[in-house]
Scaffold this active site. Structure first.
Site, PDB file in Angstrom:
ATOM      1  N   SER A  85      94.113  35.517  77.686  1.00  0.00           N
ATOM      2  CA  SER A  85      93.407  34.887  76.577  1.00  0.00           C
ATOM      3  C   SER A  85      93.595  35.708  75.294  1.00  0.00           C
ATOM      4  O   SER A  85      94.725  35.936  74.857  1.00  0.00           O
ATOM      5  CB  SER A  85      91.938  34.708  76.958  1.00  0.00           C
ATOM      6  OG  SER A  85      91.288  33.786  76.113  1.00  0.00           O
ATOM      7  N   ASP A 144      92.953  24.272  82.343  1.00  0.00           N
ATOM      8  CA  ASP A 144      92.331  25.194  81.381  1.00  0.00           C
ATOM      9  C   ASP A 144      91.500  24.415  80.365  1.00  0.00           C
ATOM     10  O   ASP A 144      92.019  23.545  79.664  1.00  0.00           O
ATOM     11  CB  ASP A 144      93.424  25.991  80.663  1.00  0.00           C
ATOM     12  CG  ASP A 144      92.881  27.192  79.907  1.00  0.00           C
ATOM     13  OD1 ASP A 144      91.722  27.138  79.460  1.00  0.00           O
ATOM     14  OD2 ASP A 144      93.622  28.177  79.760  1.00  0.00           O
ATOM     15  N   HIS A 186      90.914  28.507  83.092  1.00  0.00           N
ATOM     16  CA  HIS A 186      91.312  29.516  82.122  1.00  0.00           C
ATOM     17  C   HIS A 186      91.509  30.892  82.747  1.00  0.00           C
ATOM     18  O   HIS A 186      92.059  31.787  82.110  1.00  0.00           O
ATOM     19  CB  HIS A 186      90.243  29.596  81.023  1.00  0.00           C
ATOM     20  CG  HIS A 186      90.644  30.426  79.838  1.00  0.00           C
ATOM     21  ND1 HIS A 186      91.779  30.171  79.095  1.00  0.00           N
ATOM     22  CD2 HIS A 186      90.055  31.522  79.263  1.00  0.00           C
ATOM     23  CE1 HIS A 186      91.871  31.055  78.113  1.00  0.00           C
ATOM     24  NE2 HIS A 186      90.844  31.893  78.200  1.00  0.00           N
TER      25      HIS A 186
END
Length: 316
Positions: free
Chosen positions: A113, A244, A272
Site C-alpha cells: 500500500s 481489493d 487489500h
C-alpha cells in the site's frame, strides 16, 4: 524446487523485536533470519499500520532470508514526533539510514500500500541499494483510492480520528466480527487496527500529516508510473488482490503493462492484504522471486543513462 517442497522448506523461525536509535529517535523493527545467510529483505507496511502486518510472513521468510520489518516513523512502536518529516522522500531516507546502521549494504524492498510508494521512492533515490522491488497492492500507481482515505484529507481530520476509537471500541469490532463472519476480512480487520491506533495522539498526527502529502479529495497525489522506466534493470514483482476495496487491482495490472519484464501475481479472492490472507503462498512466491532473479547492480552511472534515455512525454 517444486511449490510443495518450497513450502516445506519455509518452516517458521523465531522473530525478534528490536529497537535502535536514529537521529535521536527510537526506530522499532522486527527481524528474522539474521543468521540465515540469505538475501536481505525489507518489508514496509502501509498507512496507519505497523510491522505486525507481516507477522504471518516473517517467520516463514526468515528460514532463507534476513528479513527486516520496521515500524515507519509515526507508526507502531517507532517515534511519532509532531515536528517529523512525513514526506515520501523522508520515509525512503529513513529506510536507507536503518539499513546502513545495521550494516546491511543492499536489499530487496517489499512495500504494501503506502509502503509500496516508499519502496518505489527508495529505489529511485538510492538505486545502488535496491536489489529488487516488490509492490503489494501498492499506492502510487494510479489516482483512484478508497473514499475513506480521500476524506481523511479534509480539515478537522485529527479531531475525527481522536473520536473514532470511542465510536468504534475494540470490543464492538470483535462482537461484529463474531456475529457477521463476513466482517472478519483482513481489509476490515486492518481498518479496525488503524482505528485502534488513533488512541495515540502521535499516531493521529503522523497519519494526518502523511495522508495530506500523499492524497487529496480527488485521490492519490503521488504518481509513480511516469518513473517506472527507471526500474527497467531492477527485478520487479507486482502483487495484488482481485477483491481489493482500497486500491483498485487495475493499478497493479497497469504497472505490469508499463514494465514488460516485471513479474505479476494476482491473489484471486483476496483483498487489500494478500500477504495477510495467504501468508504461506506469499512467502513462497517471494522466495521463488528471490531465487529466480538476479539482484540489480545499479549505480549513479546506470541511473544517469536511464534518465537521459527517458521516454518522450505523451502528446495531449
Amino acid at each position: 524446487m517444486s511449490t510443495t517442497s518450497a513450502r516445506r522448506s519455509l518452516s517458521p523461525v523465531p522473530v525478534a523485536a528490536r529497537e535502535i536509535t536514529l537521529h535521536g529517535r527510537p526506530v522499532a523493527f522486527l527481524e528474522a533470519g539474521a543468521d540465515s545467510g540469505g538475501p536481505v529483505v525489507v518489508l514496509l507496511h502501509g498507512l496507519a499500520s505497523s510491522s505486525q502486518t507481516w507477522s504471518g510472513v516473517l517467520p516463514l521468510l526468515g528460514r532463507h532470508a534476513h528479513v527486516i520489518a520496521p515500524d515507519l516513523l509515526g507508526h507502531g512502536k517507532s517515534a511519532k514526533p509532531r515536528s517529523g518529516d512525513y514526506s515520501l522522500g523522508a520515509y525512503a531516507a529513513g529506510v536507507r539510514d536503518l539499513l546502513i546502521t545495521l550494516e546491511l549494504d543492499r536489499a530487496t524492498v517489499v512495500g504494501h500500500s503506502f509502503g509500496g510508494g516508499v519502496a518505489m521512492q527508495f529505489a529511485y533515490q538510492f538505486p545502488e541499494l535496491a536489489q529488487r522491488l516488490v509492490l503489494v497492492s501498492s499506492g502510487g500507481l494510479g489516482r483512484a483510492v478508497n473514499v475513506a482515505l480521500r476524506a481523511a484529507t479534509l480539515p478537522g481530520t485529527s479531531m475525527v480520528l481522536r473520536a473514532l476509537p470511542a465510536i468504534s471500541p475494540p470490543w464492538l469490532t470483535r462482537l461484529a466480527r463474531r456475529v457477521v463472519p463476513a466482517l472478519d476480512r483482513p481489509d476490515l480487520v486492518g481498518m479496525a487496527s488503524a482505528v485502534a491506533s488513533f488512541t495515540d495522539r502521535g499516531a493521529r498526527g503522523a497519519f494526518a500529516q502523511t495522508v495530506r502529502g500523499a492524497l487529496n479529495l480527488s485521490g492519490q497525489r503521488l504518481e509513480g508510473t511516469e518513473r517506472l522506466y527507471l526500474l527497467a534493470d531492477v527485478p520487479v514483482l507486482l502483487v495484488g488482490g482481485s477483491e481489493d476495496s482500497v486500491i483498485p487491482v487495475e493499478h497493479t495490472l497497469g504497472a505490469h503493462d508499463l514494465l514488460p519484464g516485471s513479474h505479476l501475481e494476482i491473489f484471486d479472492g483476496a483483498g487489500h492484504f494478500p500477504h495477510v490472507e495467504q501468508p504461506v503462498r506469499f512467502a513462497d512466491l517471494l522466495m521463488r522471486f528471490l531465487t529466480g532473479t538476479s539482484a540489480a547492480r545499479s549505480d549513479m552511472d546506470s541511473l544517469r543513462r536511464r534518465l537521459q534515455a527517458a521516454p518522450s512525454p505523451a502528446a495531449g
